[in-house]
Design an enzyme around this catalytic site. Structure first.
Site, PDB file in Angstrom:
ATOM      1  N   GLY A   1       0.843  -1.202   0.000  1.00 59.33           N
ATOM      2  CA  GLY A   1       0.000   0.000   0.000  1.00 59.33           C
ATOM      3  C   GLY A   1       0.867   1.237   0.000  1.00 59.33           C
ATOM      4  O   GLY A   1       2.092   1.141   0.012  1.00 59.33           O
TER       5      GLY A   1
ATOM      6  N   ASP B   1       3.170  -4.388  -7.973  1.00 61.72           N
ATOM      7  CA  ASP B   1       2.673  -3.178  -7.292  1.00 61.72           C
ATOM      8  C   ASP B   1       3.257  -1.914  -7.919  1.00 61.72           C
ATOM      9  O   ASP B   1       2.921  -0.812  -7.503  1.00 61.72           O
ATOM     10  CB  ASP B   1       3.003  -3.226  -5.793  1.00 61.72           C
ATOM     11  CG  ASP B   1       4.487  -3.424  -5.528  1.00 61.72           C
ATOM     12  OD1 ASP B   1       5.072  -4.363  -6.101  1.00 61.72           O
ATOM     13  OD2 ASP B   1       5.066  -2.642  -4.757  1.00 61.72           O
TER      14      ASP B   1
END
Ligand code: AMP
Ligand code: MG
Length: 480
Positions: free
Chosen positions: A82, A243
């Site tokens: 994240g 990611d």
């Protein structure tokens, strides 16, 4: 700014709202006025750029947020990741009416910081700032940045370094890893999330009776084109984890990236990539691998009655990667060479040239400029195998002789940059900036804004040269 915040309309599991935490003693680094204009910043907002790019001035009433995602890093499932140190501050409309994300990197701890400090150092911020600008100016889809600030606050890496923040712009911060996170931790969100991604980023796919398949096909195509662009300009991303790739095929997340200098297909610019997984020549294969992960994560959206045919269509989408990549790469390389697309020998001849560059350890960018300017003797003088070079030249001239050379030369000029961001150039700018002298950042910013144009007043001899053949490469630290 014309705010168009929309990510915060998604399910709240997908992000955490929070405000930036400014560093002490923010200092102006550099401001990209042209980009601020493009993003419709008012005169007052431009006057406040240092405050905005250091997290001191809240943008719109909507709170900033950190996105959650997951990913495969170096081929292994890494679980939840994240925004560990960046926040989506706002989304704004640019002059073309496109929604652009404003993302502040280095803005402090988030729930996704995992042991990190939530900060970024000046060194990595300057590299990202100049690289995004360089790629945009080269016509390669990429994030960019409105500006960056340094600070008086130290941030601990191998040594204590100045902390900094970067106000990054991108058409999209939704990564392949977003889909991985959803499937793993909140699978009930997958359908709505995918449809929202399509509505925002690929609205044309909504016309298709199978929007998910159409979306998959479109992401594969855009990613393949981006990788073809990278290969053609000699850009190596260095950390192509799932990611770090977004669904719109625009370059994101600059870490230990590099621009190829002496041509070495297996060049590893990321020194912690011991296996060379993300070396220059592996980038197409790695993009394909990442896309296979993304497409796999769309599989739960197959209609119940058509699971097998959906799967076969997905396999066909993925197979299209190679076709699209090769088509774009060959086209770009023919432009760079000044050879006609349709000639059956053009690409063979291009590979012949690349073999010479590799064998003779010649600079990729400068060798194309020499070819473009007809400095064949200078190229030959740098070769040990001069007969080999003559054989190439004969082949090259024989293809060009019956063509419209003026037109071919024109396309060469549009595809061969004179200036790229060499590691030693960025390094000089960083060393000065660490002493509060941003003049070298300013010079490089101007130079890289028009990389195809000869700028004798701005350029230095070292901008055109790779490091000495025996010099040890500048080690780009992975800590950032
Ligand atoms: P990267 O390889 O730079 O894309 O980073 C991978 C993950 O680590 C992302 O989720 C980042 O947000 C996070 N990360 C990297 N550096 C830091 C840091 N200094 N503090 C917190 N999170 C970080
Ligand atoms: Mg990343």
């Amino acid at each position: 700014m014309l705010f168009q915040n929309r990510y915060n309309q998604l399910d709240s599991k997908l992000y955490t709202s929070q405000s930036p935490k400014p560093l002490h003693g923010a200092k102006a680094g550099h401001f990209n006025v042209a980009l601020a204009d493009e993003l419709q910043w008012s005169t007052d907002e431009k006057a406040l750029w240092v405050e905005i790019c250091s997290g001191q001035h809240p943008l719109s009433d909507c709170s900033a947020l950190a996105m959650v995602y997951a990913g495969h890093q170096f081929g292994h499932w890494a679980g939840q990741l994240g925004d560990g140190r960046g926040l989506l501050l706002a989304q704004v409309l640019n002059k073309k009416n496109q929604v652009i994300d404003l993302h502040l990197k280095g803005a402090g701890l988030t729930p996704y910081s995992r042991g990190g400090d939530g900060r970024a150092v000046l060194r990595s911020v300057i590299r990202e700032y100049l690289a995004g600008h360089a790629l945009n100016s080269l016509g390669v889809p990429s994030s960019n940045a409105v500006g960056f600030t340094s600070s008086q606050q130290g941030v601990q890496r191998e040594t204590l370094e100045p902390g900094a923040m970067l106000l990054r712009t991108s058409d999209c911060h939704i990564r392949f890893g977003h889909f991985e996170w959803i499937n793993q931790y909140a699978p009930e969100l997958l359908g709505d999330f995918a449809m929202q991604c399509i509505a925002w980023h690929y609205p044309e796919c909504l016309e298709d009776p199978q929007p998910i398949l159409s979306f998959a096909r479109a992401v594969v195509k855009r990613t393949a084109k981006m990788i073809a662009d990278w290969q053609a300009v000699g850009f190596a991303h260095g950390v192509m984890n799932t990611d770090n790739l977004n669904i719109t095929g625009s370059t994101l997340d600059f870490g230990p990236f590099g621009f190829l200098e002496r041509f070495k297909p297996d060049w590893i610019n990321n020194h912690s990539d011991h296996q060379g997984r993300y070396c220059y020549q592996n980038q197409p294969r790695m993009a394909h691998w990442n896309l296979s992960i993304l497409l796999n994560n769309l599989m739960p959206l197959a209609p119940h009655t058509e699971k097998e045919s959906f799967k076969q269509h997905m396999i066909a989408c993925l197979a299209d990667f190679e076709v699209t990549f090769l088509q774009h790469y060959q086209e770009k390389m023919c432009f760079k060479m000044g050879l006609p697309q349709f000639h059956k020998e053009s690409f063979e001849c291009t590979l012949h040239f690349l073999q010479i560059l590799q064998r003779e350890k010649l600079d990729y960018t400068q060798s194309f400029i020499r070819l473009q300017e007809g400095h064949f003797n200078a190229l030959k003088d740098d070769c040990i195998d001069r007969d080999g070079f003559d054989a190439f030249m004969q082949r090259y001239q024989s293809i060009r002789i019956h063509q419209d050379q003026a037109q071919l030369n024109d396309s060469m000029q549009q595809h061969n940059p004179r200036y790229i961001l060499r590691n030693h150039m960025a390094q000089q700018a960083i060393e000065r900036a660490e002493h509060d002298d941003f003049s070298e950042v300013t010079r490089l910013f101007a130079l890289l804004a028009t990389p195809f144009t000869h700028q004798p007043a701005q350029e230095r001899a070292s901008d055109l040269q790779p490091p000495h053949i025996d010099a040890t490469e500048i080690a780009i630290s992975c800590s950032s």
